[in-house]
Design a protein around this motif. Sequence first.
Motif, short mmCIF file in Angstrom:
data_model
loop_
_atom_site.label_atom_id
_atom_site.label_comp_id
_atom_site.label_asym_id
_atom_site.label_seq_id
_atom_site.Cartn_x
_atom_site.Cartn_y
_atom_site.Cartn_z
N GLU A 123 -12.23 10.60 -10.59
CA GLU A 123 -12.11 9.39 -11.39
C GLU A 123 -10.83 9.35 -12.23
OE1 GLU A 123 -15.04 8.80 -14.37
OE2 GLU A 123 -14.14 6.89 -14.94
N PRO A 124 -10.44 10.46 -12.90
CA PRO A 124 -9.21 10.38 -13.70
C PRO A 124 -8.00 10.01 -12.85
CG PRO A 124 -10.43 12.36 -14.27
CD PRO A 124 -11.10 11.77 -13.06
N VAL A 125 -7.93 10.53 -11.63
CA VAL A 125 -6.78 10.24 -10.76
C VAL A 125 -6.76 8.76 -10.40
CG1 VAL A 125 -5.74 10.73 -8.52
CG2 VAL A 125 -6.69 12.60 -9.88
N GLN A 126 -7.91 8.20 -10.11
CA GLN A 126 -7.97 6.77 -9.77
C GLN A 126 -7.59 5.91 -10.98
OE1 GLN A 126 -11.92 6.11 -8.24
NE2 GLN A 126 -11.56 7.31 -6.40
N ARG A 127 -8.05 6.31 -12.13
CA ARG A 127 -7.71 5.54 -13.32
C ARG A 127 -6.22 5.66 -13.64
NH1 ARG A 127 -11.71 6.90 -18.01
NH2 ARG A 127 -10.91 4.97 -18.86
N LEU A 128 -5.65 6.82 -13.36
CA LEU A 128 -4.20 6.97 -13.56
C LEU A 128 -3.45 6.05 -12.61
CD1 LEU A 128 -3.90 10.83 -13.99
CD2 LEU A 128 -3.24 9.13 -15.67
N SER A 129 -3.93 5.95 -11.39
CA SER A 129 -3.30 5.08 -10.41
C SER A 129 -3.34 3.63 -10.90
CB SER A 129 -4.01 5.21 -9.05
OG SER A 129 -3.45 4.33 -8.11
N ARG A 130 -4.47 3.24 -11.44
CA ARG A 130 -4.59 1.87 -11.96
C ARG A 130 -3.66 1.67 -13.15
NH1 ARG A 130 -9.14 -0.99 -10.85
NH2 ARG A 130 -10.39 0.89 -10.76
N ARG A 131 -3.58 2.69 -13.99
CA ARG A 131 -2.71 2.60 -15.16
C ARG A 131 -1.25 2.46 -14.73
NH1 ARG A 131 -0.80 0.61 -19.44
NH2 ARG A 131 0.48 2.01 -20.73
N PHE A 132 -0.85 3.23 -13.70
CA PHE A 132 0.52 3.14 -13.22
C PHE A 132 0.81 1.72 -12.72
CE2 PHE A 132 4.53 3.93 -11.41
CZ PHE A 132 4.56 3.31 -10.18
N ALA A 133 -0.13 1.15 -11.99
CA ALA A 133 0.07 -0.20 -11.46
C ALA A 133 0.27 -1.19 -12.61
CB ALA A 133 -1.11 -0.62 -10.59
N ASP A 134 -0.54 -1.08 -13.65
CA ASP A 134 -0.41 -1.98 -14.80
C ASP A 134 0.96 -1.81 -15.45
OD1 ASP A 134 -3.87 -1.63 -15.93
OD2 ASP A 134 -2.95 -2.91 -14.41
N LEU A 135 1.36 -0.56 -15.59
CA LEU A 135 2.63 -0.26 -16.25
C LEU A 135 3.80 -0.76 -15.40
CD1 LEU A 135 3.39 1.16 -18.84
CD2 LEU A 135 3.30 3.33 -17.65
N GLU A 185 -5.71 4.91 -1.21
CA GLU A 185 -4.53 5.41 -0.51
C GLU A 185 -3.71 4.24 0.02
OE1 GLU A 185 -5.45 8.18 2.61
OE2 GLU A 185 -3.34 8.65 2.97
N ARG A 186 -4.38 3.27 0.60
CA ARG A 186 -3.66 2.10 1.13
C ARG A 186 -3.00 1.33 -0.02
NH1 ARG A 186 -7.50 -0.47 5.79
NH2 ARG A 186 -5.87 -2.03 5.77
N ALA A 187 -3.71 1.26 -1.14
CA ALA A 187 -3.14 0.56 -2.29
C ALA A 187 -1.88 1.26 -2.78
CB ALA A 187 -4.16 0.49 -3.42
N ALA A 188 -1.91 2.57 -2.84
CA ALA A 188 -0.74 3.32 -3.31
C ALA A 188 0.45 3.06 -2.38
CB ALA A 188 -1.06 4.81 -3.39
N ARG A 189 0.21 3.04 -1.07
CA ARG A 189 1.31 2.77 -0.12
C ARG A 189 1.81 1.34 -0.29
NH1 ARG A 189 -1.71 5.89 3.82
NH2 ARG A 189 -2.50 3.97 4.75
N ALA A 190 0.89 0.41 -0.50
CA ALA A 190 1.28 -1.00 -0.68
C ALA A 190 2.14 -1.16 -1.94
CB ALA A 190 0.04 -1.88 -0.77
N GLN A 191 1.83 -0.37 -2.95
CA GLN A 191 2.59 -0.48 -4.20
C GLN A 191 4.01 0.08 -4.03
OE1 GLN A 191 -0.12 1.37 -7.02
NE2 GLN A 191 -1.62 -0.26 -6.69
N VAL A 192 4.17 1.09 -3.20
CA VAL A 192 5.52 1.59 -2.91
C VAL A 192 6.32 0.48 -2.23
CG1 VAL A 192 6.88 3.26 -1.61
CG2 VAL A 192 4.78 3.99 -2.73
N THR A 193 5.70 -0.17 -1.24
CA THR A 193 6.36 -1.27 -0.53
C THR A 193 6.70 -2.40 -1.49
OG1 THR A 193 5.10 -0.72 1.46
CG2 THR A 193 6.12 -2.91 1.38
N LEU A 194 5.78 -2.71 -2.36
CA LEU A 194 5.99 -3.79 -3.33
C LEU A 194 7.21 -3.50 -4.21
CD1 LEU A 194 5.14 -6.33 -4.89
CD2 LEU A 194 3.39 -4.97 -6.03
N LEU A 195 7.27 -2.28 -4.70
CA LEU A 195 8.38 -1.93 -5.59
C LEU A 195 9.71 -1.94 -4.83
CD1 LEU A 195 6.66 0.88 -7.67
CD2 LEU A 195 7.67 -1.21 -8.59
N ARG A 196 9.69 -1.47 -3.59
CA ARG A 196 10.95 -1.47 -2.82
C ARG A 196 11.42 -2.90 -2.57
NH1 ARG A 196 9.19 3.48 1.07
NH2 ARG A 196 10.10 5.13 -0.20
#
Lengths: 402, 349
Positions: free
Chosen positions: A206-218, A257-268
């Motif tokens: 859970e902490p890792v998932q919440r960190l991922s969400r926090r990164f997206a918000d940031l 995992e798919r969300a994290a990859r999508a976010q890399v694409t989004l940022l690029r």
Amino acid sequence: MSRARVLGAAAALNEFTAAQVAAYCEDDQEGVLDVLREHADLFEPVPQARSPRWRVTDRRRLREIIAAQDGTRRSAPPRPEPGDLSPARLLLAEQTLIACADEPSAACRRTMAATATNYLRQFLAGLPDLDERPRWWEIGPACVEELGERLSAGPVPVSPTRLRTDFALAGLTGSEAAGEDVSIGLLIDTATGLSRLMGTREAGQEPVQRLSRRFADLAMKLTTPSADGRPEVAAPARLLSALAWRRAGPVAQGGWERAARAQVTLLRTIADHHPLVPPEGRGCLYRVLGDAGHGRQRVAVYRDLLELLPRRYACEPVEELLPGVVVTAEADPRAGRLLSGYAGVIEEDLKSSPYGSERALVGQLAHRFEEFGDAPAHGDRSVTDRTTETRKELLALFDVGV
Amino acid sequence: MFEMPPQKGRDLLARVVVFHATRRTIGRLWELSEQEPVVRKLLLDLELSAREVAAHDGDAAAVAARMLEAWCAVLGAALQSPVVPAVARRLFEDMLAAVRDRAAHHDPFTSMLEKVEGQARALYGDAWRPTELSVLHCRTHPRRANPAHDPYAVTATIVWPPTEAGAHIELHVYCEAFGPAAYAAVPMLLTHECVCHVAARQAEAKADSAFAEGLLDWAAYYFLDAWAVKLDPEFGPTVRKHAQQLKTVLMSDALSTEGLARRIGHDAAGHLQAWFEDQLLLSPEESRVRVAQLAVELNTVDRPLAAKDNLVSRLGWPLPPDLHDALHSWADGGMSTEKFLDVAVCGAP
């Protein structure tokens, strides 16, 4: 009665009432007064105090008496043992970073980022595998590289990727709170690290998932233009940015995992195309980019607007400028005029909106989609059906009740 | 004060009245209940008697009087049994004497709070806020634990935020499992709320605050240890013991938000104590006084909780050099606690 404790409290407080000293001791006020009287040469009444107060007059002598009376003195000073608090420090660091999401004060977020970094440093300092014994405040992310995969096999198994992400998130949090510019390259690197992390077993925690969400918000906050520069694009840009990050999120993407990859694409894509900062005088939701030949124009358009086009109108998406949200397209003149009209109305709504929240902006957008979708002028029943589905998806993305 | 269905309130009051009357012996009662079936049976009889008394209407005084009368009868009957071992017999006789000798006290919780508040008010001086207490029923054990393993079926919270007019403390009691051990832990819970939260100057309550729930919690245990016998000479040793056992239970909760903050904050207090011993050559006892003093003074400094949490995060061993210097200045009286906090907090990663 412990005289040493009474005298110790008196020494600590330096100026006090009997009740205050008693609060630190097993003695009541009478017991404290007895001790004070017994050592009257060490204290004097404070003149003109509201209630009887004393202060210490001879600290050195008082300390000597305490030392002589206190039978608990050790022969050598203690050295705290590291203990098994390493997991606690790591988790508290991550919880602190996550809690920054709910902290409205930038100064406090900056302090919290520093707090999280302290705990991360102490976590690393407590590991047995460090070749040298640096002092914890001198440890930085480079230590993660030094330890490398030994971290995964240590007494507190944790991946280097997770720790790198934690340090990066602390840095980003501090920078955002300080109002500093953050390079998109740093965001992409962090997102890439997160993408690797979300492909490991730690992704289920859970902490890792919440960190991922926090990164997206940031990251969303750091890549969305503020109202300071160009207020006319602020609200539309905020809407598009929020949509892009939600569509790159775990719910829309079907997993972390798919969300994290999508976010890399989004940022690029943001780095390559700057889709949220249109040229001066041009709109966010629709703008003409040039001539596409054969009587068509090349346009940049908010993708959902395409659902408002009757099927007989020609508009072919070509490339994603902002994944899931803004595309380039080749539009015939009728499609272009319609899209431009719709985009103009929505942008005016957003610019003049008194509501600041993303949910409110999406609510306004959904309202317009309903209105445009039901308009009889387009004569295409599929427009109504398609815009209804688009509205539902938008509202669901932002948990807006229908 | 009891904010729960009337019959449940009478049931709880009936038990509490007995615990209060026999508080000098309930430590032994609890220990023996783990060894002797006849003592476990006595506790079951207590539960049944409380339910029977609660089944009838009546004000607090009437409930208390009926319960003590019923309890005298229960103890008398237990003493008639030929299978009661000698150690349990002595306990039952002591309890019977205690019950017979006393007038019923029908508001032990408020009485406990008043005593704790008296000490805490002296500690905080002008920063203190008056308190009031409510006792509420909660439907489950506070930690969703098995009462056989975690008998502390009670917790306390403060209604946030406290105002200058006062602070409202709530005791949340899982009445079905509220026994002697839980009763003995109540003074510690009230001390925690009074030391950590009533006088706090912070905008919000945060369960993950290593300062408010950690360092200050350490201070609360320090003060409870000092106050326990003063508050109630008959009950003090039992209160101390169950405070430590409650701490063990709470500290074993390693992954909860509160558990993390508590462990880190207590660890920081240990490091501070070691620093005072090492750098100022204070005795362990004096060092603890200084740590408690610093915690209490920091609690009333008007700065964000984030700053105080940051300070706790910097109290890793060894202490950083700038913290050394600041602590020396503070301990010498050359720096106010407010200034110390401003200097000691690191605002940038």
